[in-house]
Structure formats: structure tokens, C-alpha cells
Design a protein around this motif. Structure first.
Motif, short mmCIF file in Angstrom:
data_model
loop_
_atom_site.label_atom_id
_atom_site.label_comp_id
_atom_site.label_asym_id
_atom_site.label_seq_id
_atom_site.Cartn_x
_atom_site.Cartn_y
_atom_site.Cartn_z
N ASP A 121 0.65 -1.25 0.09
CA ASP A 121 0.07 -0.03 0.08
C ASP A 121 0.91 0.98 0.08
O ASP A 121 0.71 2.25 -0.65
CB ASP A 121 -0.97 -0.02 1.07
N TYR A 122 1.95 1.43 0.64
CA TYR A 122 2.94 2.35 0.95
C TYR A 122 3.50 2.45 -0.43
O TYR A 122 3.75 3.75 -0.87
CB TYR A 122 3.75 2.04 1.95
N SER A 123 4.08 1.60 -0.95
CA SER A 123 4.85 1.51 -2.19
C SER A 123 4.05 2.07 -3.55
O SER A 123 4.46 2.38 -4.61
CB SER A 123 5.44 0.23 -2.59
N LEU A 124 2.77 1.77 -3.38
CA LEU A 124 1.78 2.02 -4.43
C LEU A 124 1.08 3.41 -4.16
O LEU A 124 -0.10 3.44 -4.44
CB LEU A 124 1.04 0.85 -4.61
N GLU A 125 1.72 4.31 -3.70
CA GLU A 125 0.96 5.53 -3.29
C GLU A 125 -0.22 5.28 -2.45
O GLU A 125 -1.13 5.27 -2.66
CB GLU A 125 0.59 6.52 -4.42
N TRP A 126 0.38 5.51 -1.03
CA TRP A 126 -0.62 5.21 0.01
C TRP A 126 -2.05 5.53 -0.10
O TRP A 126 -2.19 6.93 -0.40
CB TRP A 126 -0.14 5.61 1.09
N TRP A 182 -6.57 6.17 9.67
CA TRP A 182 -5.94 5.43 8.65
C TRP A 182 -6.73 4.79 7.90
O TRP A 182 -6.41 4.12 6.96
CB TRP A 182 -4.70 4.64 9.04
N THR A 183 -8.10 5.09 7.93
CA THR A 183 -9.05 4.13 7.39
C THR A 183 -9.94 5.12 6.46
O THR A 183 -10.17 6.20 7.00
CB THR A 183 -9.96 3.42 8.03
N THR A 184 -10.69 4.49 5.27
CA THR A 184 -11.50 5.39 4.55
C THR A 184 -12.81 4.89 5.00
O THR A 184 -14.04 5.48 4.38
CB THR A 184 -11.30 5.49 3.20
N ASN A 185 -12.91 3.81 5.58
CA ASN A 185 -14.32 3.18 5.96
C ASN A 185 -14.00 2.37 7.33
O ASN A 185 -13.29 1.55 7.18
CB ASN A 185 -14.79 2.21 4.85
N SER A 186 -14.76 2.70 8.24
CA SER A 186 -14.62 2.41 9.74
C SER A 186 -15.21 1.09 9.76
O SER A 186 -14.79 0.32 10.75
CB SER A 186 -15.14 3.27 10.69
N VAL A 187 -16.13 0.66 9.07
CA VAL A 187 -16.87 -0.61 9.30
C VAL A 187 -15.91 -2.20 9.40
O VAL A 187 -16.04 -2.85 10.30
CB VAL A 187 -17.81 -0.96 8.08
N PRO A 188 -14.97 -2.25 8.46
CA PRO A 188 -14.17 -3.22 8.54
C PRO A 188 -13.47 -3.44 10.04
O PRO A 188 -13.30 -4.49 10.64
CB PRO A 188 -13.36 -3.44 7.58
#
Length: 221
Positions: A121-126, A182-188
Motif C-alpha cells: 500500500d505504501y509503495s503504490l502511493e498510500w 488511517w481508514t477510509t471506511n470504519s466498518v471493517p
């Protein structure tokens, strides 16, 4: 010498039924190649394991369908559901086939996969897909798989209890993802926290004496 097709073991003497499982022995098999050690069969209830897997699969499917409205991209929900359910079946299959120090191996696997996903994730533009989806989903289904396996293939829970607790503790890490945004969706992450909390508390309640004994033994109190 007779042979039990169920236990995959040779039986000496004039037994008609296997002394281990009670099945009728095959008296025609007299030329079986014998190794220096007896073959110890895998002992777990296949029907119970399959039934638990199906129940958890149905529950997981219904759960993902129930929260589908919380995602904008419907295909994303389907991919996560398939990924999670496949992980559930694969982990249980690994646990059944690799029965020595299973929980420790799964703990290492969980940590390594999580670190690799964060690195990618970090290497592919977080963009947070690892902390939003990958790690929480892996934690959820690892907890479920271990919960099933404890019931069918862990005869000596004391040998694995601390590792099971650590795995459940790792499932609480998504709480940090929520705290640091650090999340875009809190459900998971919320689901991972809920499942891990239930597993952690259940282990402490059902095996509290074993937990205390193993903790004191390992800490040399």
C-alpha cells in the motif's frame, strides 16, 4: 495380521473389529508395508468441521449483504466477501493439515501478511486500502477459523492458548487505525474489533485456569 481401512493401521491378533474405531477389519490385507513407527491417523470430526464452516460462511455472507449499503461500490463488497470466505476455508484447511504448533504458525502468517499489505500500500502511493480492508478482514476470518479449529482439532488447548490470545489481540489493532484516521471506511475495523473482543473474552472465560497456569509457567513466576 489384519488392517483397518478407517484408521490406516495394521492390527495384530485375531481381532474382528478394530480396537480403535470398531470398524470391521480387512483380513485380506496381509502384505501391507510397515514403517518403523505406527501411523497415527488425523483425529477430528470432519462432519462437525464442515458444518461449522458452512454456518460461518452463511453468517459471513449475510453479514456482508447486510452492510452492503455502507459501501458505495457494490463490487468491492463482493470481492471482500469472497476474499474473506476463501481465507476462512484456506486457514482451516492449513490448520487441519499442519497440526504441529498451528496457532503459532497462524500468528506469524497473520503478522507477515499484514506487514506485506502495508508495504504494498505504501509503495503504490498510500491510499489506506491495507488498513481499511485487508488487515481487518484477515483478522476477522483468522479469528473465525481459529474459533472453529479449537472445537475440532485442538485437544490440548493449553499448548495453544497464549498464541490464540495473541491472535485475538492482533485483531484489536484496527482500533489504532480508527484512532489515527488511517481508514477510509470504519466498518471493517469495527467488525474486526468486535469479533476479536468476543474471541478474547470467550477464551479468558472458558479457559481462565489454563491461561493463568500457562502465563505463570512461561513467565516463571
Amino acid at each position: 495380521m489384519s488392517y483397518c481401512l478407517e484408521c490406516k493401521a495394521a492390527v495384530k491378533g485375531k481381532w474382528i473389529h478394530c480396537p480403535l474405531c470398531g470398524c470391521v477389519l480387512d483380513r485380506h490385507t496381509t502384505d501391507m508395508e510397515q514403517g518403523p513407527f505406527p501411523l497415527i491417523p488425523l483425529r477430528f470430526n470432519r462432519e462437525k468441521g464442515f458444518r461449522l464452516l458452512m454456518i460461518f460462511t452463511l453468517i459471513s455472507g449475510i453479514l456482508f449483504l447486510g452492510i452492503e449499503a455502507l459501501w458505495l461500490d457494490q463490487s468491492q463488497v463482493l470481492q471482500l466477501a469472497v476474499f474473506g470466505i476463501m481465507s476462512l476455508w484456506i486457514v482451516v484447511a492449513i490448520l487441519i493439515r499442519k497440526r504441529r504448533n498451528i496457532a503459532k504458525s497462524i500468528l506469524y502468517l497473520l503478522v507477515m501478511v499484514s506487514l506485506i499489505s502495508v508495504y504494498l500500500d505504501y509503495s503504490l502511493e498510500w491510499n489506506g486500502w491495507s488498513t481499511t480492508y485487508v488487515i481487518p478482514v484477515i483478522c476477522i476470518f483468522t479469528d473465525l477459523a481459529l474459533s472453529i479449529s479449537v472445537k475440532i482439532i485442538f485437544p490440548e488447548v493449553a499448548d495453544y492458548i497464549l498464541y490464540l490470545l495473541i491472535v485475538a489481540g492482533v485483531g484489536l489493532l484496527p482500533a489504532l487505525f480508527l484512532i489515527f484516521d488511517w481508514t477510509t471506511n470504519s466498518v471493517p475495523s469495527l467488525l474486526s474489533i468486535a469479533v476479536s473482543t468476543v474471541m478474547f473474552v470467550s477464551l479468558l472465560i472458558h479457559y481462565r485456569k489454563i491461561v493463568l497456569y500457562e502465563w505463570k509457567k512461561r513467565m516463571q513466576f
